[in-house]
Design an enzyme around this catalytic site. Structure first.
Site, short mmCIF file in Angstrom:
data_model
loop_
_atom_site.label_atom_id
_atom_site.label_comp_id
_atom_site.label_asym_id
_atom_site.label_seq_id
_atom_site.Cartn_x
_atom_site.Cartn_y
_atom_site.Cartn_z
N GLY A 134 45.48 50.64 60.84
CA GLY A 134 45.72 51.86 61.62
C GLY A 134 45.92 51.58 63.09
O GLY A 134 44.93 51.52 63.84
N TRP A 166 51.85 57.02 60.04
CA TRP A 166 52.69 56.08 59.26
C TRP A 166 51.86 54.93 58.69
O TRP A 166 52.27 53.77 58.75
CB TRP A 166 53.82 55.53 60.13
CG TRP A 166 54.61 56.59 60.80
CD1 TRP A 166 55.33 57.59 60.20
CD2 TRP A 166 54.73 56.81 62.21
NE1 TRP A 166 55.90 58.40 61.16
CE2 TRP A 166 55.56 57.94 62.40
CE3 TRP A 166 54.25 56.14 63.33
CZ2 TRP A 166 55.89 58.42 63.65
CZ3 TRP A 166 54.57 56.61 64.58
CH2 TRP A 166 55.38 57.74 64.73
N ILE A 167 50.72 55.25 58.11
CA ILE A 167 49.82 54.21 57.62
C ILE A 167 50.13 53.89 56.15
O ILE A 167 50.02 54.75 55.28
CB ILE A 167 48.35 54.63 57.78
CG1 ILE A 167 48.08 55.06 59.23
CG2 ILE A 167 47.43 53.49 57.36
CD1 ILE A 167 48.48 54.04 60.29
N THR A 168 50.49 52.66 55.91
CA THR A 168 50.87 52.21 54.57
C THR A 168 49.67 52.17 53.64
O THR A 168 48.59 51.69 54.00
CB THR A 168 51.50 50.80 54.65
OG1 THR A 168 52.64 50.85 55.52
CG2 THR A 168 51.94 50.32 53.29
N ARG A 279 82.19 42.99 35.24
CA ARG A 279 83.16 44.05 35.51
C ARG A 279 84.58 43.46 35.59
O ARG A 279 84.81 42.47 36.30
CB ARG A 279 82.81 44.73 36.82
CG ARG A 279 83.82 45.76 37.33
CD ARG A 279 83.80 47.02 36.51
NE ARG A 279 84.50 48.10 37.19
CZ ARG A 279 84.80 49.26 36.61
NH1 ARG A 279 84.44 49.49 35.36
NH2 ARG A 279 85.43 50.19 37.30
N GLN A 348 78.33 48.18 47.70
CA GLN A 348 79.80 48.19 47.78
C GLN A 348 80.41 47.42 46.61
O GLN A 348 81.41 47.87 46.02
CB GLN A 348 80.25 47.55 49.10
CG GLN A 348 81.74 47.65 49.37
CD GLN A 348 82.17 49.07 49.71
OE1 GLN A 348 81.36 49.88 50.13
NE2 GLN A 348 83.45 49.36 49.54
N GLU A 375 56.14 47.49 61.60
CA GLU A 375 55.55 46.35 62.32
C GLU A 375 56.39 45.95 63.54
O GLU A 375 56.52 44.79 63.88
CB GLU A 375 55.34 45.15 61.38
CG GLU A 375 54.24 45.44 60.36
CD GLU A 375 53.60 44.20 59.80
OE1 GLU A 375 53.49 43.20 60.53
OE2 GLU A 375 53.18 44.26 58.64
#
Length: 395
Positions: A134, A166-168, A279, A348, A375
């Site tokens: 934190g 924004w605390i993971t 493809r 893409q 970070e």
């Protein structure tokens, strides 16, 4: 002057050890068997990757950095990066389990007392508790020293008030390293201290889960502190050392963000390589078109450059080299920029299919974006690098 010696060069420094390669194989097997099958569902439902957590705990990959004396496996910085990279290759959300555990607990390893380390690193190593970090606030993101969260001394306790943003893995983690101003009249930056806050502490609550572009299965929430009383022995280091410890932590853990970015990019490249070889258009595989081959070559070339930079930075982290701040910032910045470019190119190459959720490329593209932001934004990383260069008078 005589010419320098040009023999007896140790070429082992340019390749991984057998132990590191064996670790990669082990983590890749766990990631493919236990984590990859759930990655799309974790993203679509924005649910915590419990299956991944259980698998990582069962194999001691959830917090590999914890030293052996606290029940961990004592993985070095490079080994920890390999774990994060291989998990991120299939699921960026799940790679935040070992990544966030290191970020949240490293301040204890850098500045905490023996008692504090044993008390909190042991359950972390056992997998019965996770750690979060934190530091940031709503108005104190890049400018961390402007934080307003306060801790006031009251006898043998500190009373904590404020919030973090924004605390993971907020809400999932049991323990939190929290930075707060402890001397409002002190010198800016030198008036901040670090504490361990427990999820069960009265007055400690969480905000709603953020609705995010990527890493959706990892809960990101605010931390709210309303007269949270912390025993004085929960302080990490001495009063006023908090921000110094926090920034030293980021020097080390930015390398893990670089590893996460490399893993995401590798997963996207894997997806694109498989698709272009299957493809067909205009009577041949699209992999046989030179324009496609050039794209693939550029993707692989920049990805490998990013990987090597991350590994060098990890070695410097392990040795605690004086130039780690530059290399940590460089590894995080370059690898995340590469991840964003490689994942975009992967979408893409898959054409219309790349824009759908039938393939993982679009998820990886969304997940890659955060590596350029958390970070420390990549703009901040460039400031860090430039300051390091100017301080030592050159490259």
């Amino acid at each position: 002057m005589g010419r320098p010696p040009m023999h007896n060069i140790d070429f082992d420094m340019f390749r991984l050890s057998e132990d590191h390669e064996a670790l990669r194989e082990a983590v890749r097997a766990v990631a493919q068997d236990k984590i990859a099958p759930h990655a799309a569902e974790v993203d679509q439902a924005a649910q915590f990757p419990q299956a991944a957590y259980d698998a990582l705990v069962a194999t001691d990959f959830h917090a590999p950095h914890v030293p052996e004396e606290y029940g961990g496996v004592g993985a070095d910085a490079l080994a920890t990066c390999i774990v994060i990279e291989e998990v991120a290759r299939v699921c960026a959300t799940s790679s935040l389990i070992p990544g966030c555990n290191k970020l949240g607990s490293l301040p204890l390893m850098l500045g905490g007392s023996e008692d504090l380390q044993r008390r909190y690193l042991t359950p972390l190593a056992q997998g019965v508790a996770a750690f979060s970090y934190g530091l940031s606030e709503r108005e104190a993101g890049s400018d961390t020293a402007s934080m307003t969260t306060r801790a006031v001394r009251a006898g043998d306790e500190w009373i904590l008030n404020g919030q973090k943003s924004w605390i993971t893995n907020a809400g999932f983690s049991e323990y939190y390293t929290v930075l707060a101003v402890t001397d409002p009249d002190g010198r800016r930056g030198a008036n901040i201290s670090a504490f361990v806050v427990e999820k069960s502490d009265p007055g400690f609550t969480f905000g709603a889960k953020e609705r995010k572009l990527g890493i959706k299965g990892s809960p990101t929430r605010e931390l709210h502190f309303d007269d949270v009383r912390l025993p004085a022995d929960r302080m990490i280091g001495a009063p006023g050392e908090g921000l110094k410890i926090a920034l030293r932590t980021l020097d080390h853990t930015r390398v893990t963000i670089g590893a996460q970015a490399v893993g995401i990019a590798q997963g996207a490249l894997d997806c694109a390589l498989e698709y272009v070889q299957e493809r067909s258009q205009f009577g041949k595989r699209i992999a046989d078109f030179q324009g496609i081959q050039f794209m693939l070559a550029d993707m692989a070339m920049t990805l490998e450059a990013a990987r090597q930079l991350v590994y060098v930075a990890a070695a410097k982290s392990e040795r605690n080299d004086p130039d780690l701040p530059f290399f940590g910032a460089a590894a995080k910045c370059y690898a995340s920029d590469v991840a964003m470019k490689v994942t975009t190119d992967a979408v893409q190459l898959l054409g219309g299919y790349g824009y759908t959720q039938d393939f993982p490329a679009e998820r990886m593209m969304r997940d890659a974006k955060i590596t350029q932001i958390y970070e420390g934004t990549n703009q901040v990383q460039r400031v860090v690098m430039a300051r390091q260069m100017l301080a030592r008078g050159g490259a």
